[in-house]
Design a protein around this motif. Structure first.
Motif, PDB file in Angstrom:
ATOM      1  N   LEU A 129       0.825  -1.201   0.000  1.00  0.00           N
ATOM      2  CA  LEU A 129       0.000   0.000   0.000  1.00  0.00           C
ATOM      3  C   LEU A 129       0.861   1.254   0.000  1.00  0.00           C
ATOM      4  O   LEU A 129       0.521   2.246  -0.661  1.00  0.00           O
ATOM      5  N   ALA A 130       1.988   1.224   0.695  1.00  0.00           N
ATOM      6  CA  ALA A 130       2.888   2.381   0.709  1.00  0.00           C
ATOM      7  C   ALA A 130       3.395   2.702  -0.694  1.00  0.00           C
ATOM      8  O   ALA A 130       3.555   3.877  -1.055  1.00  0.00           O
ATOM      9  N   ARG A 131       3.627   1.672  -1.498  1.00  0.00           N
ATOM     10  CA  ARG A 131       4.085   1.914  -2.871  1.00  0.00           C
ATOM     11  C   ARG A 131       2.994   2.607  -3.690  1.00  0.00           C
ATOM     12  O   ARG A 131       3.284   3.482  -4.515  1.00  0.00           O
ATOM     13  N   PHE A 132       1.733   2.212  -3.471  1.00  0.00           N
ATOM     14  CA  PHE A 132       0.636   2.903  -4.154  1.00  0.00           C
ATOM     15  C   PHE A 132       0.535   4.356  -3.677  1.00  0.00           C
ATOM     16  O   PHE A 132       0.266   5.261  -4.471  1.00  0.00           O
ATOM     17  N   LEU A 133       0.747   4.567  -2.383  1.00  0.00           N
ATOM     18  CA  LEU A 133       0.710   5.936  -1.864  1.00  0.00           C
ATOM     19  C   LEU A 133       1.812   6.784  -2.489  1.00  0.00           C
ATOM     20  O   LEU A 133       1.596   7.958  -2.834  1.00  0.00           O
ATOM     21  N   ASP A 134       2.977   6.214  -2.641  1.00  0.00           N
ATOM     22  CA  ASP A 134       4.073   6.968  -3.262  1.00  0.00           C
ATOM     23  C   ASP A 134       3.741   7.310  -4.705  1.00  0.00           C
ATOM     24  O   ASP A 134       4.097   8.394  -5.204  1.00  0.00           O
ATOM     25  N   ALA A 135       3.031   6.406  -5.397  1.00  0.00           N
ATOM     26  CA  ALA A 135       2.673   6.664  -6.791  1.00  0.00           C
ATOM     27  C   ALA A 135       1.594   7.735  -6.899  1.00  0.00           C
ATOM     28  O   ALA A 135       1.655   8.618  -7.765  1.00  0.00           O
ATOM     29  N   ALA A 136       0.593   7.673  -6.024  1.00  0.00           N
ATOM     30  CA  ALA A 136      -0.510   8.645  -6.082  1.00  0.00           C
ATOM     31  C   ALA A 136      -0.169   9.948  -5.392  1.00  0.00           C
ATOM     32  O   ALA A 136      -0.746  10.990  -5.710  1.00  0.00           O
ATOM     33  N   ALA A 137       0.743   9.912  -4.428  1.00  0.00           N
ATOM     34  CA  ALA A 137       1.189  11.082  -3.676  1.00  0.00           C
ATOM     35  C   ALA A 137       0.039  11.919  -3.120  1.00  0.00           C
ATOM     36  O   ALA A 137      -0.017  13.135  -3.318  1.00  0.00           O
ATOM     37  N   PRO A 138      -0.911  11.286  -2.399  1.00  0.00           N
ATOM     38  CA  PRO A 138      -2.013  12.079  -1.853  1.00  0.00           C
ATOM     39  C   PRO A 138      -1.546  12.961  -0.703  1.00  0.00           C
ATOM     40  O   PRO A 138      -0.622  12.606   0.036  1.00  0.00           O
ATOM     41  N   GLN A 139      -2.195  14.084  -0.564  1.00  0.00           N
ATOM     42  CA  GLN A 139      -1.960  14.944   0.599  1.00  0.00           C
ATOM     43  C   GLN A 139      -2.899  14.576   1.742  1.00  0.00           C
ATOM     44  O   GLN A 139      -2.606  14.855   2.904  1.00  0.00           O
ATOM     45  N   VAL A 140      -4.031  13.952   1.393  1.00  0.00           N
ATOM     46  CA  VAL A 140      -5.002  13.496   2.390  1.00  0.00           C
ATOM     47  C   VAL A 140      -5.488  12.100   1.990  1.00  0.00           C
ATOM     48  O   VAL A 140      -5.788  11.858   0.815  1.00  0.00           O
ATOM     49  N   VAL A 141      -5.575  11.212   2.962  1.00  0.00           N
ATOM     50  CA  VAL A 141      -6.204   9.906   2.788  1.00  0.00           C
ATOM     51  C   VAL A 141      -7.491   9.910   3.605  1.00  0.00           C
ATOM     52  O   VAL A 141      -7.467  10.212   4.804  1.00  0.00           O
ATOM     53  N   ILE A 142      -8.615   9.595   2.973  1.00  0.00           N
ATOM     54  CA  ILE A 142      -9.903   9.506   3.663  1.00  0.00           C
ATOM     55  C   ILE A 142     -10.306   8.039   3.711  1.00  0.00           C
ATOM     56  O   ILE A 142     -10.477   7.400   2.663  1.00  0.00           O
TER      57      ILE A 142
END
Length: 320
Positions: A51-64
């Motif tokens: 999941l961290a790799r997906f976060l790095d790809a999407a680079a969100p400022q907020v996760v809901i």
């Protein structure tokens, strides 16, 4: 602002997605199990590293995080409402630029409280069933994560899109069948308890407000008013035009049904009617103290309960 939304296919998540996607200042990415998601990922089975790799790809400022389940075995509840939250928190910590986290909690975390008194966020939680316990554990994981995070402890959600497993979803279906088949009685479980009903569209506004705010910690989201479930049911009965009788069985209690999303592939489970000795959440009073939401989010409810239940009936009546 870049936002990653989890649980977009659920009752609350669908309304949150609608609001976020309508905001031109937000770039929204949806993560979930369905093919319609921008990122396919199973929070109950995937690892924090993946999941961290997906976060790095999407680079969100907020996760809901609107993901979670209400019904199922204790194991299923823990996986969806606790372990999945641990995965989200750990993934955000591991990501290159940790995002702010807005997590949807539940008033079931509080458990029984003194009647006649609004429940503040400082109240000591004492959940009495597997659902409330699993949600409280998820909240504790978020609050102690060290992240920039807020938990919206949502009270009893109503409004269009209410699952058929919910109290008013069940009542609306019963009324529709009674009208179609000219029946005079609709049977329901005990409706003597008081609840703080809040429209799902107001909840979505609160979540959006929290996403763009700097507020942290637990924040109650409710109407701030306790209404006897029986009185609320009569609003739905009047909207339907049903002139028969609502028969309550005091020996039966409907398990609370704040369905958040569909971690079990979007399949709603039917409402479970159980004997009082096995009641999952024997809570007779629930009313939110909403001063924190008002002061820190600038949020107030806008949709009256009568309108909310009228919309539930309109949707049900139009269903083929």
């Amino acid at each position: 602002m870049r936002v990653l939304l989890l649980g977009a296919d659920g009752f609350i998540g669908r309304r949150v997605a609608d609001r976020l996607l309508a905001d031109q200042d937000l770039a929204v990415t949806v993560l979930g199990r369905r093919d319609s998601a921008d990122i396919r990922f199973d929070l109950t089975a995937g690892s924090p590293g993946a999941l961290a790799r997906f976060l790095d790809a999407a680079a969100p400022q907020v996760v809901i995080n609107c993901a979670g389940v209400t019904y199922g075995t204790s194991r299923a509840l823990i996986k969806a409402n606790t372990l999945a939250v641990a995965t989200v928190c750990e993934a955000i910590r591991r990501s290159r630029e940790p995002a702010r986290l807005v997590h949807v909690g539940s008033a079931a975390e509080y458990g029984p409280m003194p009647a006649g008194v609004p429940i503040p966020e400082t109240a000591e939680p004492r959940p009495v069933g597997p659902y409330g316990v699993s949600k409280l554990a998820g909240t504790e994981l978020v609050i102690t994560s060290g992240l920039d995070a807020a938990v919206l402890r949502v009270f009893d959600v109503v409004g269009p899109g209410a699952p058929t497993a919910s109290l008013f979803g069940r009542l609306a279906e019963g009324l529709r069948r009674a009208l179609e088949h000219h029946e005079r009685v609709v049977r329901m479980p005990d409706l003597s308890g008081f609840r703080d009903f809040v429209d799902v569209r107001d909840v979505a506004r609160a979540i959006q407000a929290a996403a763009v705010s700097a507020a942290t910690g637990v924040i109650n989201v409710g109407s701030g008013h306790a209404v006897r479930a029986r009185d609320a049911a009569q609003l739905l009965v009047r909207a339907s035009g049903f002139e028969g009788t609502i028969s309550e069985d005091a020996r039966q209690v409907l398990v609370p049904s704040q369905v958040v999303t569909d971690l079990h592939r979007g399949v709603e489970q039917p409402p479970r009617v159980i004997e009082p000795r096995a009641v999952v959440e024997p809570v007779q009073w629930r009313q939110a103290d909403v001063r924190t939401a008002r002061d820190r989010l600038g949020w107030r409810t806008q949709v009256p309960l009568e309108e909310s239940l009228g919309d539930v009936w309109l949707e049900t009546a139009c269903r083929v």
